[in-house]
Design a protein around this motif. Structure first.
Motif, short mmCIF file in Angstrom:
data_model
loop_
_atom_site.label_atom_id
_atom_site.label_comp_id
_atom_site.label_asym_id
_atom_site.label_seq_id
_atom_site.Cartn_x
_atom_site.Cartn_y
_atom_site.Cartn_z
N PRO A 462 0.81 -1.23 0.00
CA PRO A 462 0.00 0.00 0.00
C PRO A 462 0.83 1.28 0.00
CG PRO A 462 -0.87 -1.58 1.59
CD PRO A 462 0.46 -2.11 1.14
N HIS A 463 2.11 1.16 0.34
CA HIS A 463 2.97 2.34 0.42
C HIS A 463 3.78 2.56 -0.86
CE1 HIS A 463 1.86 2.48 4.62
NE2 HIS A 463 2.14 1.19 4.69
N THR A 612 6.67 7.38 3.69
CA THR A 612 5.63 8.18 4.35
C THR A 612 6.22 9.40 5.06
OG1 THR A 612 5.72 6.73 6.31
CG2 THR A 612 4.12 6.18 4.60
N SER A 613 6.62 9.22 6.31
CA SER A 613 7.03 10.37 7.12
C SER A 613 8.29 11.05 6.59
CB SER A 613 7.21 9.95 8.58
OG SER A 613 7.87 8.71 8.69
N PHE A 614 9.28 10.28 6.16
CA PHE A 614 10.51 10.90 5.67
C PHE A 614 10.24 11.71 4.40
CE2 PHE A 614 14.43 10.83 3.09
CZ PHE A 614 15.30 11.45 3.97
N HIS A 615 9.58 11.10 3.43
CA HIS A 615 9.31 11.83 2.19
C HIS A 615 8.40 13.03 2.43
CE1 HIS A 615 7.01 12.69 -1.55
NE2 HIS A 615 8.24 12.76 -2.02
N LEU A 687 -1.88 8.80 5.96
CA LEU A 687 -1.67 7.67 6.87
C LEU A 687 -2.92 7.37 7.69
CD1 LEU A 687 1.92 8.01 8.40
CD2 LEU A 687 1.00 6.08 7.12
N LEU A 688 -3.61 8.42 8.12
CA LEU A 688 -4.83 8.20 8.90
C LEU A 688 -5.89 7.48 8.08
CD1 LEU A 688 -5.39 11.37 11.12
CD2 LEU A 688 -5.51 9.00 11.86
N ASN A 689 -6.03 7.86 6.83
CA ASN A 689 -7.02 7.20 5.99
C ASN A 689 -6.63 5.75 5.73
OD1 ASN A 689 -9.51 7.67 4.21
ND2 ASN A 689 -8.06 6.73 2.79
N TYR A 690 -5.33 5.50 5.63
CA TYR A 690 -4.85 4.11 5.48
C TYR A 690 -5.29 3.26 6.67
CZ TYR A 690 -1.43 0.32 6.03
OH TYR A 690 -0.83 -0.89 6.25
N ALA A 691 -5.09 3.78 7.87
CA ALA A 691 -5.46 3.03 9.07
C ALA A 691 -6.97 2.80 9.13
CB ALA A 691 -4.99 3.77 10.32
N ALA A 750 1.54 11.70 3.70
CA ALA A 750 1.10 10.82 2.62
C ALA A 750 1.47 9.37 2.92
CB ALA A 750 1.73 11.26 1.30
N VAL A 751 0.64 8.46 2.45
CA VAL A 751 0.85 7.03 2.70
C VAL A 751 1.90 6.45 1.76
CG1 VAL A 751 -0.90 6.13 1.11
CG2 VAL A 751 -0.42 4.92 3.26
N SER A 752 2.21 7.19 0.70
CA SER A 752 3.23 6.74 -0.25
C SER A 752 3.83 7.97 -0.92
CB SER A 752 2.62 5.81 -1.31
OG SER A 752 1.67 6.51 -2.10
#
Length: 755
Positions: A462-463, A612-615, A687-691, A750-752
């Protein structure tokens, strides 16, 4: 004669009243799903749908009277398409031999700044669409999922040769997806003949007029300023920094980025020591500031003695070594393949202007109250301080008077050199290489090693959304058609710079706790919050919080498939994955040898963190900090001074001359890169929507494992929601007047790698 009605009892009247009340104000059935109060308040009702807009409100949104004043977010796609045809900006394929393709013969010779900007944005969107379509048909990033066997995955996901191409020449980029099949007669690839990809390789360049081809009011304004300076023989009568600030304040366009189109140039003190230092902790690149160590402290003491900065000699000798940090660009010449440490980094791309690059080294002191203060800047490290030019700040502490900051032109020039260095390091290494290209190597390596049903594959995939097509578009257009035009090194040196970043990357050392410790910072939440010293390093606090949340989730998910360390060591697919990454096509020798659950958890967390967090941290603030080009330019437009005395004599017009203020073409390209890359994360890709999506998919499933996935996803959602509060609190905890730092809010993260 009227018949009187018998009086109803009080009880019956009360019941009737309640019924009327319920009918008038019905209440929801609590056995059914009920929206939150916020959702309910935003829903239309019978009053709102019948309400006619007030004239005053309606007239506020009516279009301007003059068409010239009408805001144009983008060209109509059909109009843009027709214009490309009229300008002959399309390749032609020989109908008798599809291998023969003629490059587009047209070129945009003349255009306005705004028109070119809109055309570039729309063209780049089409480049991305081209690769999206190609990767969809090839099955690499299909619109609808397709199950393929591991053998098919290995055929589909192939690495490009590295470090050399098949012909022995150095590869332009680190290992990435070989998206053009080696066999050009491949039937699927036949749908996308070379013409489509050829167009992506030239379209942006052909849309940008040469410098003399820009027309419009802004161009005329620049010309008039230049004439005033030239004919009067007084450079100070030309364009000034204040002119650029005013232009930015009143004539900038509205943005769709996380900052809503705002930029640092709107702050009165954008050039100050405070804002310069602040960016090391919460700017576009808060990931490379590192404790100075004995070597750099010694180097700067040497520079202070050479320059006669006696006050700073005493201050540095008395300072706690742990309080001194550097941003280190001293490696630039080595990274681009220049063996002479004193050689100028200079390049002139055909059809463009002379540009210079510098490898600056900046020294900072972190005070106990959390204020980071710039101490000195070596504007271009040339092998030693004796051969370099280093200037020290007139202000010994952040509490010293700021009255002379605005007109301290030598120091402002030095800070500009430091920003040029950080632009290069951020865009080409931290952002492009360590986020985009490292993640691509992970994606390709994983697809070559793990079947689609493997738990690690399912956890990671998913990422990966859109990343491969986004990267392909960047390699085809952004770097060769934009970046090389605005930096002070050649295309070959750009590629060498990127390869150097990949080859020296240490996967395990970049785990967030390891990275913070390696750079001289506490690597626990308690350590970062134990004193006011780190109050302003919101990035460190936020990224560590997200790492902790992601790692907890990864550990829970892996525990469903791996009951012991032995089960990890015996998973032949995991061992194949490590081999592919370390010794195979990925050429990433720092990837761990995974033999236990702990190391697998860390590696998976790192893969997700990178995407996610780094990018998100190094991408989504670009427009705010880079769109006001003079605050952080990609190049110098004049050669840097080679002596301290020459630097100390600099005036405002010297700083102006070193900036791309009078180069509309390069200014446009410099501003366009962050504009293209900073669009706000769509709400459904966070990320929240992913969870929330994971939980909703699994919440009604009956199996024991599925229920555990739903529970883990619910906990992930709850922890991410709590992290939203943490991010807000970390931002609020910074000293008064700091720029809010909310880019790692899980609702924005972002999730990806989407862009």
């Amino acid at each position: 004669m009227a018949v009187s009605r018998p009086k109803r009892s009080l009880a019956r009247r009360a019941v009737a009243f309640v019924k009327r009340l319920i009918h008038k104000h019905p209440v929801p059935d609590l056995s059914l799903p009920v929206p939150t109060a916020t959702q309910a308040a935003s829903r239309p009702d019978k009053k709102t749908i019948l309400k006619h807009p007030a004239k005053k409100d309606f007239l506020k949104q009516i279009v301007p009277e003059a068409v010239n004043d009408c805001p144009l977010p983008s060209f109509d796609p059909g109009i843009f398409h027709s214009e490309l045809l009229d300008l002959k900006l399309y390749p032609e394929v020989d109908p008798n031999d599809p291998r023969k393709i003629r490059e587009p013969e047209g070129n945009v010779r003349e255009g306005t700044y705004l028109g070119t900007q809109l055309a570039l944005t729309q063209a780049y969107e089409r480049v991305e669409q081209t690769f999206n379509s190609l990767f969809d048909v090839l099955g690499i990033e299909p619109t609808f999922p397709r199950y393929v066997s591991l053998e098919q995955q290995r055929n589909l996901y192939q690495f490009t040769p590295y470090p050399n191409n098949a012909d022995g020449t150095p590869a332009d980029y680190p290992p990435h997806l070989q998206h053009i099949p080696v066999d050009k007669n491949h039937t699927v690839f036949g749908v996308f003949n070379n013409a489509g990809l050829l167009e992506t390789a030239v379209i942006l360049q052909k849309l940008i007029p040469d410098e003399d081809g820009f027309i419009g009011r802004t161009k005329q304004w620049l010309l008039e300023k230049a004439r005033a300076a030239a004919y009067g023989g007084e450079p100070e009568k030309g364009i000034t920094i204040q002119d650029v600030e005013d232009y930015n304040r009143f004539h900038r366009k509205v943005g769709t980025d996380i900052a809503g189109g705002g930029n640092i140039g709107l702050l009165d003190d954008w050039y100050s020591d405070r804002r310069f230092a602040e960016q090391q902790f919460t700017g576009t690149n808060p990931t490379t500031i590192t404790q100075a160590g004995k070597q750099w402290i010694g180097e700067f003491l040497t520079a202070a003695r050479i320059g006669g900065y006696n006050a700073w000699i005493s201050a540095l000798e008395a300072a706690d070594p742990a309080s001194l940090f550097v941003q280190d660009g001293s490696y630039f010449r080595d990274a681009v393949g220049v063996t002479d440490p004193t050689a100028a980094l200079h390049h002139k791309q055909p059809g463009s202007d002379d540009n210079w690059c510098v490898g600056a080294v900046s020294l900072f002191q972190l005070h106990d109250d959390g204020k980071l203060h710039p101490v000195a800047i070596c504007i271009d490290y040339r092998g030693s301080m004796e051969q370099s030019v280093t200037i020290f700040n007139k202000r010994l502490t952040p509490r010293d008077s700021t009255k002379t900051e605005k007109t301290d032109w030598p120091w402002r020039y030095a800070k500009t050199c430091a920003q040029v260095t950080d632009w290069m390091r951020h865009e080409l290494t931290v952002h492009l290489t360590l986020a985009h290209l490292v993640e691509e190597a992970i994606i390709v390596g994983t697809n070559r090693s793990l079947p689609m049903e493997h738990p690690v594959y399912r956890l990671l995939s998913p990422h990966w959304y859109k990343t491969l097509s986004v990267n392909a578009a960047a390699r085809a257009t952004l770097v060769p058609q934009v970046i090389v035009d605005i930096v002070g090194i050649s295309p070959e040196q750009c590629h060498s710079f990127i390869r150097h970043a990949y080859d020296t990357y240490d996967f395990v050392a970049h785990y967030v706790p390891n990275d913070l410790a390696r750079r001289g910072f506490p690597n626990t939440a308690e350590g970062l919050s134990s004193s006011t010293r780190y109050r302003n390093y919101a990035y460190a606090k936020d990224v560590l919080a997200l790492w902790t949340v992601l790692r907890s989730y990864v550990a829970e998910m892996l525990a469903l498939s791996y009951p012991s360390d032995e089960s990890v060591a015996q998973d032949r697919y995991i061992q194949s994955w490590c081999k592919e990454m370390r010794q195979g096509g990925a050429h990433m020798s720092s990837f761990p040898e995974i033999r236990d659950l702990e190391s697998l958890t860390d590696a998976i967390t790192m893969c997700i963190h990178t995407a996610t967090s780094f990018h998100s941290a190094v991408n989504y603030l670009q427009n705010f900090y880079l769109a006001f080009v003079i605050a952080k330019p990609p190049m110098l437009c004049t050669a840097p001074p080679t002596s301290l005395s020459a630097l100390q004599q600099m005036k405002e017009h010297d700083l102006v001359a070193s900036l791309p203020i009078n180069r509309q073409r390069q200014w446009l390209l410099s501003a366009q890169v962050p504009w293209l890359l900073s669009f706000r994360t769509p709400q459904d890709r966070s990320l929240l929507n992913y969870a929330a999506s994971m939980w909703r998919v699994y919440k009604t499933k009956k199996g024991r494992r599925e229920k555990m996935v739903a529970e883990a996803s619910e906990r992930l959602y709850a922890r991410l929601r709590e992290t939203q509060r943490v991010v807000w609190e970390n931002s609020r905890a910074m000293e008064k007047g700091s720029l809010p730092y909310m880019v790692l809010d899980p609702g924005n993260t972002a999730v990806s790698i989407l862009i």
